[in-house]
Design a protein around this motif. Structure first.
Motif, PDB file in Angstrom:
ATOM      1  N   CYS A  16      -9.848 -42.952 -31.024  1.00 53.87           N
ATOM      2  CA  CYS A  16      -9.522 -44.390 -30.557  1.00 53.87           C
ATOM      3  C   CYS A  16      -9.637 -44.763 -28.928  1.00 53.87           C
ATOM      4  O   CYS A  16      -9.609 -45.867 -28.787  1.00 53.87           O
ATOM      5  N   CYS A  28      -3.279 -37.533 -29.074  1.00 54.88           N
ATOM      6  CA  CYS A  28      -3.130 -38.998 -28.948  1.00 54.88           C
ATOM      7  C   CYS A  28      -1.651 -39.238 -29.471  1.00 54.88           C
ATOM      8  O   CYS A  28      -1.462 -38.994 -30.656  1.00 54.88           O
ATOM      9  N   ASP A  40      -2.525 -41.694 -32.818  1.00 58.04           N
ATOM     10  CA  ASP A  40      -3.046 -41.032 -33.989  1.00 58.04           C
ATOM     11  C   ASP A  40      -3.117 -39.654 -34.279  1.00 58.04           C
ATOM     12  O   ASP A  40      -3.534 -39.019 -35.262  1.00 58.04           O
ATOM     13  N   CYS A  58      -8.535 -40.289 -25.698  1.00 54.73           N
ATOM     14  CA  CYS A  58      -8.395 -39.769 -27.184  1.00 54.73           C
ATOM     15  C   CYS A  58      -9.643 -39.759 -27.880  1.00 54.73           C
ATOM     16  O   CYS A  58     -10.689 -40.649 -27.635  1.00 54.73           O
TER      17      CYS A  58
HETATM   18 ZN   LIG Z   1      -6.072 -41.865 -30.530  1.00 49.69          ZN
END
Ligand SMILES: [Zn+2]
Ligand SMILES: *Cc1c(COP(=O)(O)O)cnc(C)c1O
Length: 494
Positions: A31, A44, A47, A28
């Motif tokens: 993150c 992801c 998120d 990602c």
């Molecule tokens: Zn993420």
């Protein structure tokens, strides 16, 4: 050259040895969470942000001397060894196997003749006209006639590998497109048409792709779905499908596409003897997948030590679809709904999906001392530059015209200086967008704000004399026609 005749220092490296599947992951961009590559993810799960495909063994590539890498790439190019099954697969994007998708076996690779496209030096006229020495790298000379084939070769080859390894029992490859992604996806997937459970579908904005582009997925046997609206709408729908249904998304949102598209930069580095000092790469920007790959590709070669300097990157957009240019100029990113039409239709995107990647990569690129510029051009400039270039030996499409217009402007703004050398990305072929040329000649682009320049218009001249099939009359008619043509061409008698 046969493998056995290759020099000993590279011979064992020519045929790549696949790394295990788990040596590559989705990561990602927000993150940093990682996911297995065979999960076929596009965002992801935590998120919803974009995922890059990362080779966890990339550092190991540094163990090979840059000079050796160059020799490996060179010798793969001349490998012609019928005793090795599918050895031609190393002539396309997979000549740079270790830098693309080093988990595939030769058998998984779909090679339709993509990549290794020519670099054409602009003639003296064009050099003066634009204001700098430049080359056109002609990615219009790909199997589906656009650069999209590079990324499609990596993404579809990967799907093929999962299928061959029985990690999936089938899939529906799907994409939204301004025309060229769908053409490319459909053609690469059609190579797998005979395999049980593999299907292909594309979503197009109705009336916003050229007839040539529409004919390609139809000809390849894909299911073609048209929607009223623009590309951004189709993209939203296909994202919805990818989130909720069992489909394989083939837009450049899919990190696997970016991997193959990077090879454009590897080839440029190679063609200039790996010397990127005082070079500028000029690229039209739409969904920003290509510029993502270009930033990524040069960073790869810089980190490995194959190039000592990063070239300047100049992104070009039409003033009618310019969110990336505005961002580079002001630091503020504001995607918007496109309204006024653009002849650079394949780059006509107000909400580029890969912007977050461009944002991250630009920080990294600048951190390494690289420079990114962006310029906007008018519709008039796009058309005039396309036609001017094509009157001087090139075969660029409207997006290529956009890039050349952008280079001219970048020179005017001193983003590119006269001692530098520019490389213009010709993203597809003139032929795919021939309709715009035709309409320009007939003064039909007023709604785009384009007024045809008298000196660029070219129309056929009809010599309206029917040639008889009767022997006697026939010779007389031919003489008459020849006389008429001599008048048209202002020819002198010998
Ligand atoms: Zn993420
Ligand atoms: C897709 C495309 C572009 C734009 O590339 P992005 O990766 O969407 O920025 C430019 N020119 C042509 C011909 C294309 O097909």
């Amino acid at each position: 050259m046969l493998l056995k005749d290759m020099p000993e220092d590279v011979r064992s490296r020519i045929i790549p040895k696949p790394q295990s599947l788990d040596s590559m992951v989705y990561r990602c961009i927000e993150c940093d969470e990682e996911y297995p590559i065979q999960d076929l993810l596009y965002t992801c799960p935590k998120d919803g942000k974009l995922l890059d495909v990362v080779n966890l063994s990339f550092e190991k590539l540094k163990r090979t001397d840059p000079e050796k890498w160059k020799r490996i790439f060179d010798f793969r190019k001349i490998l012609n060894d019928p005793s090795i099954k599918n050895n031609q697969a190393l002539h396309g994007i997979f000549r740079f196997y270790e830098f693309v998708l080093p988990v595939l076996s030769l058998d998984d690779i779909i090679y339709l003749g993509e990549a290794d496209t020519p670099l054409t030096k602009a003639n003296d006229f064009m050099e003066k006209y634009v204001g700098v020495l430049f080359y056109v790298k002609n990615d219009g000379l790909e199997p589906s006639v656009s650069f999209k084939d590079r990324g499609m070769a990596s993404a579809v080859s990967f799907l093929n590998a999962l299928y061959n390894k029985r990690k999936v029992s089938g899939f529906l490859g799907i994409c939204a497109s301004t025309g060229d992604t769908s053409a490319s996806a459909a053609i690469y997937l059609s190579y797998l048409n005979h395999k049980e459970g593999i299907k292909s579908a594309v979503l197009l904005p109705q009336g916003k792709v050229t007839p040539a582009q529409l004919s390609q997925p139809l000809g390849a046997g894909a299911k073609v779905i048209e929607l009223p609206g623009v590309f951004d709408d189709c993209m939203k729908v296909v994202e919805e499908l990818a989130e909720n249904y069992d489909v394989a998304l083939l837009n450049s949102k899919n990190g696997l596409r970016v991997l193959g598209q990077k090879t454009y930069t590897y080839e440029i580095a190679e063609k200039f003897g790996y010397d990127m000092e005082n070079k500028a790469i000029v690229v039209p920007v739409g969904n920003a997948g290509n510029i993502t790959a270009i930033l990524n590709g040069f960073i790869d070669f810089y980190e490995i030590g194959l190039i000592g300097e990063l070239p300047k990157i100049v992104g070009v957009q039409s003033e009618n679809a310019d969110p990336i240019v505005s961002w580079v100029e002001t630091g503020v990113y504001e995607p918007f709904d496109v309204k006024k039409p653009s002849t650079a239709q394949a780059a006509y995107i107000g909400k580029p999906v890969s912007f977050p990647r461009v944002y991250e990569l630009t920080k990294k690129y600048r951190g390494y001392g690289g420079k990114l510029y962006a310029v906007r051009v008018s519709e008039q400039e796009i058309m005039d530059n396309m036609l001017t270039a094509n009157q001087h030996g090139h075969t660029v499409c409207t997006q290529g015209g956009e890039a050349i217009a952008g280079l001219k402007k970048a020179v005017e703004k001193c983003f590119v200086e006269n001692f530098e050398t520019a490389i213009v990305d010709s993203t597809s072929h003139q032929i795919k967008f021939a309709g715009f040329q035709d309409v320009y000649f007939k003064d039909g682009l007023r709604e785009y704000g384009v007024i045809p320049r008298e000196d660029l218009i070219n129309m056929p001249t009809l010599v309206d004399i029917t040639i008889s099939t009767e022997e006697k009359k026939r010779n007389k008619d031919i003489k008459k026609v020849a006389g008429e043509i001599a008048k048209v061409l202002d020819l002198k008698l010998k």
